[in-house]
Design a protein around this motif. Structure first.
Motif, PDB file in Angstrom:
ATOM      1  N   ASP A  32     -32.708   4.429  16.982  1.00 25.78           N
ATOM      2  CA  ASP A  32     -33.663   5.493  16.717  1.00 25.78           C
ATOM      3  C   ASP A  32     -33.126   6.811  17.279  1.00 25.78           C
ATOM      4  O   ASP A  32     -32.605   6.847  18.401  1.00 25.78           O
ATOM      5  CB  ASP A  32     -34.992   5.132  17.393  1.00 25.78           C
ATOM      6  CG  ASP A  32     -36.018   6.227  17.239  1.00 25.78           C
ATOM      7  OD1 ASP A  32     -36.508   6.418  16.130  1.00 25.78           O
ATOM      8  OD2 ASP A  32     -36.311   6.908  18.251  1.00 25.78           O
ATOM      9  N   PRO A  33     -33.224   7.919  16.523  1.00 29.43           N
ATOM     10  CA  PRO A  33     -32.692   9.206  17.003  1.00 29.43           C
ATOM     11  C   PRO A  33     -33.269   9.643  18.347  1.00 29.43           C
ATOM     12  O   PRO A  33     -32.550  10.223  19.175  1.00 29.43           O
ATOM     13  CB  PRO A  33     -33.086  10.179  15.887  1.00 29.43           C
ATOM     14  CG  PRO A  33     -33.169   9.328  14.663  1.00 29.43           C
ATOM     15  CD  PRO A  33     -33.702   8.010  15.134  1.00 29.43           C
ATOM     16  N   LEU A  82     -33.667  17.017  16.214  1.00 22.97           N
ATOM     17  CA  LEU A  82     -33.297  17.511  14.882  1.00 22.97           C
ATOM     18  C   LEU A  82     -31.846  17.170  14.559  1.00 22.97           C
ATOM     19  O   LEU A  82     -31.520  16.762  13.424  1.00 22.97           O
ATOM     20  CB  LEU A  82     -33.496  19.032  14.816  1.00 22.97           C
ATOM     21  CG  LEU A  82     -34.940  19.522  14.834  1.00 22.97           C
ATOM     22  CD1 LEU A  82     -34.977  21.046  14.986  1.00 22.97           C
ATOM     23  CD2 LEU A  82     -35.672  19.109  13.558  1.00 22.97           C
ATOM     24  N   TYR A  83     -30.974  17.306  15.535  1.00 23.84           N
ATOM     25  CA  TYR A  83     -29.550  17.012  15.368  1.00 23.84           C
ATOM     26  C   TYR A  83     -29.336  15.545  15.001  1.00 23.84           C
ATOM     27  O   TYR A  83     -28.627  15.219  14.031  1.00 23.84           O
ATOM     28  CB  TYR A  83     -28.826  17.354  16.678  1.00 23.84           C
ATOM     29  CG  TYR A  83     -27.337  17.107  16.692  1.00 23.84           C
ATOM     30  CD1 TYR A  83     -26.450  18.091  16.288  1.00 23.84           C
ATOM     31  CD2 TYR A  83     -26.825  15.893  17.147  1.00 23.84           C
ATOM     32  CE1 TYR A  83     -25.074  17.878  16.329  1.00 23.84           C
ATOM     33  CE2 TYR A  83     -25.457  15.669  17.182  1.00 23.84           C
ATOM     34  CZ  TYR A  83     -24.591  16.659  16.774  1.00 23.84           C
ATOM     35  OH  TYR A  83     -23.240  16.439  16.814  1.00 23.84           O
ATOM     36  N   GLY A 147     -29.926  13.090  -1.105  1.00 16.58           N
ATOM     37  CA  GLY A 147     -30.838  13.494  -0.041  1.00 16.58           C
ATOM     38  C   GLY A 147     -30.169  14.168   1.129  1.00 16.58           C
ATOM     39  O   GLY A 147     -30.816  14.412   2.158  1.00 16.58           O
ATOM     40  N   ALA A 148     -28.868  14.485   0.999  1.00 14.39           N
ATOM     41  CA  ALA A 148     -28.148  15.126   2.108  1.00 14.39           C
ATOM     42  C   ALA A 148     -28.737  16.487   2.448  1.00 14.39           C
ATOM     43  O   ALA A 148     -28.634  16.941   3.600  1.00 14.39           O
ATOM     44  CB  ALA A 148     -26.669  15.272   1.764  1.00 14.39           C
ATOM     45  N   TRP A 149     -29.370  17.132   1.489  1.00 10.73           N
ATOM     46  CA  TRP A 149     -29.938  18.461   1.741  1.00 10.73           C
ATOM     47  C   TRP A 149     -31.010  18.404   2.822  1.00 10.73           C
ATOM     48  O   TRP A 149     -31.217  19.375   3.554  1.00 10.73           O
ATOM     49  CB  TRP A 149     -30.519  19.036   0.444  1.00 10.73           C
ATOM     50  CG  TRP A 149     -31.644  18.237  -0.152  1.00 10.73           C
ATOM     51  CD1 TRP A 149     -31.540  17.221  -1.063  1.00 10.73           C
ATOM     52  CD2 TRP A 149     -33.044  18.376   0.134  1.00 10.73           C
ATOM     53  NE1 TRP A 149     -32.781  16.714  -1.371  1.00 10.73           N
ATOM     54  CE2 TRP A 149     -33.724  17.407  -0.658  1.00 10.73           C
ATOM     55  CE3 TRP A 149     -33.784  19.216   0.963  1.00 10.73           C
ATOM     56  CZ2 TRP A 149     -35.103  17.260  -0.622  1.00 10.73           C
ATOM     57  CZ3 TRP A 149     -35.167  19.078   0.993  1.00 10.73           C
ATOM     58  CH2 TRP A 149     -35.811  18.111   0.212  1.00 10.73           C
ATOM     59  N   ARG A 150     -31.708  17.245   2.943  1.00 11.27           N
ATOM     60  CA  ARG A 150     -32.709  17.110   4.005  1.00 11.27           C
ATOM     61  C   ARG A 150     -32.044  17.191   5.382  1.00 11.27           C
ATOM     62  O   ARG A 150     -32.516  17.894   6.281  1.00 11.27           O
ATOM     63  CB  ARG A 150     -33.455  15.783   3.869  1.00 11.27           C
ATOM     64  CG  ARG A 150     -34.264  15.633   2.594  1.00 11.27           C
ATOM     65  CD  ARG A 150     -35.035  14.324   2.623  1.00 11.27           C
ATOM     66  NE  ARG A 150     -35.820  14.118   1.417  1.00 11.27           N
ATOM     67  CZ  ARG A 150     -35.395  13.484   0.340  1.00 11.27           C
ATOM     68  NH1 ARG A 150     -34.143  12.997   0.313  1.00 11.27           N
ATOM     69  NH2 ARG A 150     -36.171  13.334  -0.718  1.00 11.27           N
ATOM     70  N   GLY A 151     -30.948  16.465   5.521  1.00  9.54           N
ATOM     71  CA  GLY A 151     -30.219  16.517   6.781  1.00  9.54           C
ATOM     72  C   GLY A 151     -29.636  17.886   7.050  1.00  9.54           C
ATOM     73  O   GLY A 151     -29.617  18.357   8.193  1.00  9.54           O
ATOM     74  N   LEU A 156     -29.803  22.856  10.174  1.00  5.73           N
ATOM     75  CA  LEU A 156     -29.953  24.313  10.233  1.00  5.73           C
ATOM     76  C   LEU A 156     -31.099  24.703  11.162  1.00  5.73           C
ATOM     77  O   LEU A 156     -30.967  25.635  11.966  1.00  5.73           O
ATOM     78  CB  LEU A 156     -30.194  24.868   8.835  1.00  5.73           C
ATOM     79  CG  LEU A 156     -30.357  26.387   8.723  1.00  5.73           C
ATOM     80  CD1 LEU A 156     -29.101  27.100   9.220  1.00  5.73           C
ATOM     81  CD2 LEU A 156     -30.658  26.791   7.284  1.00  5.73           C
ATOM     82  N   ALA A 157     -32.224  23.985  11.078  1.00  6.31           N
ATOM     83  CA  ALA A 157     -33.348  24.257  11.978  1.00  6.31           C
ATOM     84  C   ALA A 157     -32.947  24.008  13.427  1.00  6.31           C
ATOM     85  O   ALA A 157     -33.324  24.765  14.335  1.00  6.31           O
ATOM     86  CB  ALA A 157     -34.540  23.377  11.599  1.00  6.31           C
TER      87      ALA A 157
END
Length: 221
Positions: A32-33, A82-83, A147-151, A156-157
């Protein structure tokens, strides 16, 4: 001389950051992140705290403690979550290239808050570096996973929150010391991460990690 040391430190940090990105992509598959971030910075805090106490560096005092706690939450909790979550969706290469935008975003944030003035030299240098990142990122869009754009957006955030941390931290580091400021914020961020990981039951997954994943975790810390 101090500026050169700062530049060299930034180059070294960026180099190590690229390797950590690849390692995070490897480890986050089985963990888990939140738990990953809790282990990383909880362990680092336990290692660095005795060093800071032995060095007898000045610690933040009074109202500055609240600022250190908030900034620690921004970088060591918000940014790190987020990272790590970003690498669930995107690749290590994409994440690292977006992370390279830190210089440009930090420059913009510093200008917005009046911390530093924009100069032609800074703008040209950052735009050259950013242009290379943009070209490399555009070239790899076709091979990106679904779905890479989500990551990418999450990364970026995270970079924006990191830039804010860099700008807002500077006066507090000057009044205390880089080491104690770092450890104070890291302790707060690690405590938040550990609490969240425990609440989500993330530490249960540690039993299924391989020897190679444990080695990667040790390197990241």
């Amino acid at each position: 001389m101090s500026e050169r040391i700062g530049v060299l430190a930034a180059v070294l940090s960026s180099t190590l950051g690229g390797t950590v990105a690849a390692t995070t992509r490897f480890v986050v598959v089985g963990l888990d992140p939140l738990t990953l971030a809790a282990l990383r910075f909880g362990g680092a805090f336990l290692v660095l705290l005795p060093i800071a106490l032995a060095a007898r560096q000045p610690w933040p005092k009074g109202r500055e403690l609240l600022a250190v706690a908030l900034l620690g939450g921004v970088y060591f909790c918000v940014y790190q979550v987020l990272y790590n979550v970003a690498f669930v969706y995107t690749t290590a290469a994409h994440g690292s290239m977006i992370g390279a935008l830190l210089g440009l975003i930090t420059m913009v944030v510093a200008a917005l808050f009046g911390a530093e003035q924009l100069t032609a030299r800074k703008i040209v240098g950052v735009l050259i570096a950013t242009g290379g990142v943009a070209a490399a990122l555009a070239a790899g869009l076709a091979g990106a996973p679904a779905g890479a754009w989500r990551g990418d957006l999450l990364m970026l955030a995270g970079v924006i929150s990191w830039a804010c941390y860099n700008v807002w931290s500077r006066p507090f580091i000057a009044r205390a010391s880089p080491l104690t400021f770092l450890i104070g914020g890291m302790g707060v961020g690690a405590a938040l991460l550990v609490a969240l990981a425990l609440w989500r039951g993330g530490f249960v997954a540690l039993a299924s990690l391989t020897r190679h994943q444990w080695s990667a975790l040790a390197y990241m810390a």
